[in-house]
Design a protein around this motif. Structure first.
Motif, PDB file in Angstrom:
ATOM      1  N   VAL A 131      31.156  40.079  42.767  1.00  0.00           N
ATOM      2  CA  VAL A 131      32.069  41.203  42.955  1.00  0.00           C
ATOM      3  C   VAL A 131      32.045  41.675  44.397  1.00  0.00           C
ATOM      4  O   VAL A 131      33.093  41.852  45.035  1.00  0.00           O
ATOM      5  N   THR A 137      35.186  41.322  47.253  1.00  0.00           N
ATOM      6  CA  THR A 137      35.871  42.510  47.757  1.00  0.00           C
ATOM      7  C   THR A 137      35.541  42.801  49.218  1.00  0.00           C
ATOM      8  O   THR A 137      36.090  43.748  49.796  1.00  0.00           O
ATOM      9  N   LEU A 159      38.798  45.696  38.658  1.00  0.00           N
ATOM     10  CA  LEU A 159      37.586  44.873  38.720  1.00  0.00           C
ATOM     11  C   LEU A 159      37.088  44.533  37.318  1.00  0.00           C
ATOM     12  O   LEU A 159      36.617  43.414  37.061  1.00  0.00           O
ATOM     13  N   PHE A 199      36.583  40.690  36.242  1.00  0.00           N
ATOM     14  CA  PHE A 199      35.231  40.165  36.127  1.00  0.00           C
ATOM     15  C   PHE A 199      34.599  40.318  34.744  1.00  0.00           C
ATOM     16  O   PHE A 199      33.659  39.599  34.410  1.00  0.00           O
ATOM     17  N   VAL A 255      39.935  37.923  44.860  1.00  0.00           N
ATOM     18  CA  VAL A 255      39.125  38.597  43.850  1.00  0.00           C
ATOM     19  C   VAL A 255      39.263  37.839  42.541  1.00  0.00           C
ATOM     20  O   VAL A 255      40.275  37.939  41.841  1.00  0.00           O
ATOM     21  N   ASP A 273      36.648  35.769  39.226  1.00  0.00           N
ATOM     22  CA  ASP A 273      35.314  35.650  38.649  1.00  0.00           C
ATOM     23  C   ASP A 273      34.846  34.209  38.733  1.00  0.00           C
ATOM     24  O   ASP A 273      35.238  33.363  37.925  1.00  0.00           O
TER      25      ASP A 273
END
Length: 399
Positions: A322, A326, A389, A393, A314, A316
């Protein structure tokens, strides 16, 4: 009473200049819940019920009657207000002798430990004032040191227990009263008070290819496996037995059990997964990266042990990734049940959108029938998931 993480903070309000206390409640919830659990057990045994401070019960604001660490002792001024003898760094003759001097939570009994440290530092201060290094308080005379008798003890588990002790052994002056405590041979009885946990089921499908070289060419192995029909899939139920501990621990670990199928390695109906391990959003060496880890042990059709070892990366990267991050599990299957075992196949297993939508319907809260507590558990798990998250991100774009 218990030992928390000692990570609260004292600060002055910039407007009112009042002293403010900030508690790190989420990190200490496993301790607080255990204390609640013990209170419930004691109340049940007495035929009554436990009652809690309204500030905690309604607002989750903890209350302490033994605040520690406001002027903590430390070797260097950068780490504490006081030196190891209780004197303020840089201010000779100014001492703090109460519980503020203790740098960490000390458990039971705080008042006795606070008094012991105060007496020790007072004695040292008097020696300096009197210029008498050998001076001791006259009250020391009748005091008897508390010590265990190592000549009559046996090891029970990891602690030494006197041979002749029973639950009714009288405490002899000068001996450690904890020495009269006996641990039952079968261990202590499990608490009848349940803790709040969480459970959900996940289905993932993909392709693995045997003996693909290099083993970390996951995409290449998946393409080769797809061409040859080397299907791999699993359905596991992930259980978080203690949600508070799961959220507080860095490993964010849960138990995975279910069924796994790998063409050529398992029977057509799949193999059982027992005592598998799932870790959600584990830190890596990169600041804006987390990993989800899956370790699923199983027994192959040949009767040999195997381990599905996978991770979701996980982080960016370019574009909106995203969902990809995941839902993509980079996977190897190892011989044996250890991560050091040789790789026998590799590839990619994915969480597909229909299965994800089905997964959302499988969430259930364990240990409580209260709709409010169930909603709170889902909220806290979802907050941790979405918050991570956001950190990975979005936060990097604003820093």
């Amino acid at each position: 009473m218990g030992r928390d993480k000692a990570n609260g903070r004292l600060s002055l309000s910039p407007v009112t200049r009042e002293l403010q206390v900030q508690w790190d409640v989420p990190a200490n919830l496993p301790l607080y819940r255990t204390q609640e659990q013990l209170c419930e057990d004691v109340a049940r045994a007495l035929g009554t019920r436990a009652a809690y401070n309204p500030l905690w019960e309604r607002l989750h604001l903890p209350v302490s009657v033994h605040n520690l660490g406001g002027c903590a002792m430390a070797e260097e001024p950068a780490y504490g207000v006081l030196d190891p003898e209780g004197q303020v760094h840089g201010y000779p003759g100014l001492y703090v002798f109460d519980g503020a001097a203790l740098p960490v939570g000390i458990g039971v009994n705080p008042s006795s430990s606070i008094a012991a440290v105060a007496e020790r530092n007072v004695e040292r201060a008097i020696r300096k004032v009197k210029n008498a290094p050998g001076w001791v308080a006259p009250e020391r005379g009748p005091a008897q040191p508390v010590r265990a008798d190592p000549s009559a003890s046996v090891r029970v588990g990891m602690r030494m227990m006197p041979v002749e002790e029973t639950p009714h052994t009288p405490v002899v002056p000068g001996t450690d009263p904890l020495g009269s405590v006996v641990i039952p041979p079968g261990g202590t009885v499990a608490s009848p008070t349940p803790v709040v946990g969480l459970r959900f089921t996940e289905r993932m499908k993909g392709y693995l290819h045997p003996n693909h070289v290099p083993a970390d060419d996951y995409a290449g192995a998946a393409r080769a496996g797809q061409r040859e029909g080397d299907v791999a899939e699993f359905v596991v139920t992930i259980t978080l037995p203690n949600l508070d501990r799961f959220l507080a621990q860095e490993s964010h670990g849960g138990i995975a059990q279910g069924t796994l199928h790998v063409k050529g390695l398992t029977p057509p109906g799949g193999a059982a997964v027992e005592n598998g391990v799932f870790n959600l959003f584990v830190d890596t060496e990169r600041f804006y990266e987390r990993r989800m880890l899956y370790l699923l042990p199983f027994t192959g059709v040949d009767g040999q042990p195997y381990l599905l070892d996978g991770y979701k990366e996980v982080c960016d990267n370019a574009g909106f990734d995203v969902w990809s991050d995941t839902s993509t599990l980079y996977t190897v299957v190892r011989k044996g049940h250890e991560r050091s075992g040789p790789v026998v196949s590799s590839g990619i297993i994915r969480l597909h959108l229909p299965d994800f939508l089905q997964q959302l319907t499988t969430f259930s809260v364990l240990g409580t029938s209260s709709p409010l507590k169930q909603a709170d558990a889902i909220r806290r798990f979802g907050g941790m998931f979405m918050g991570t998250l956001w950190d990975v991100f979005a936060r990097a774009k604003f820093d």
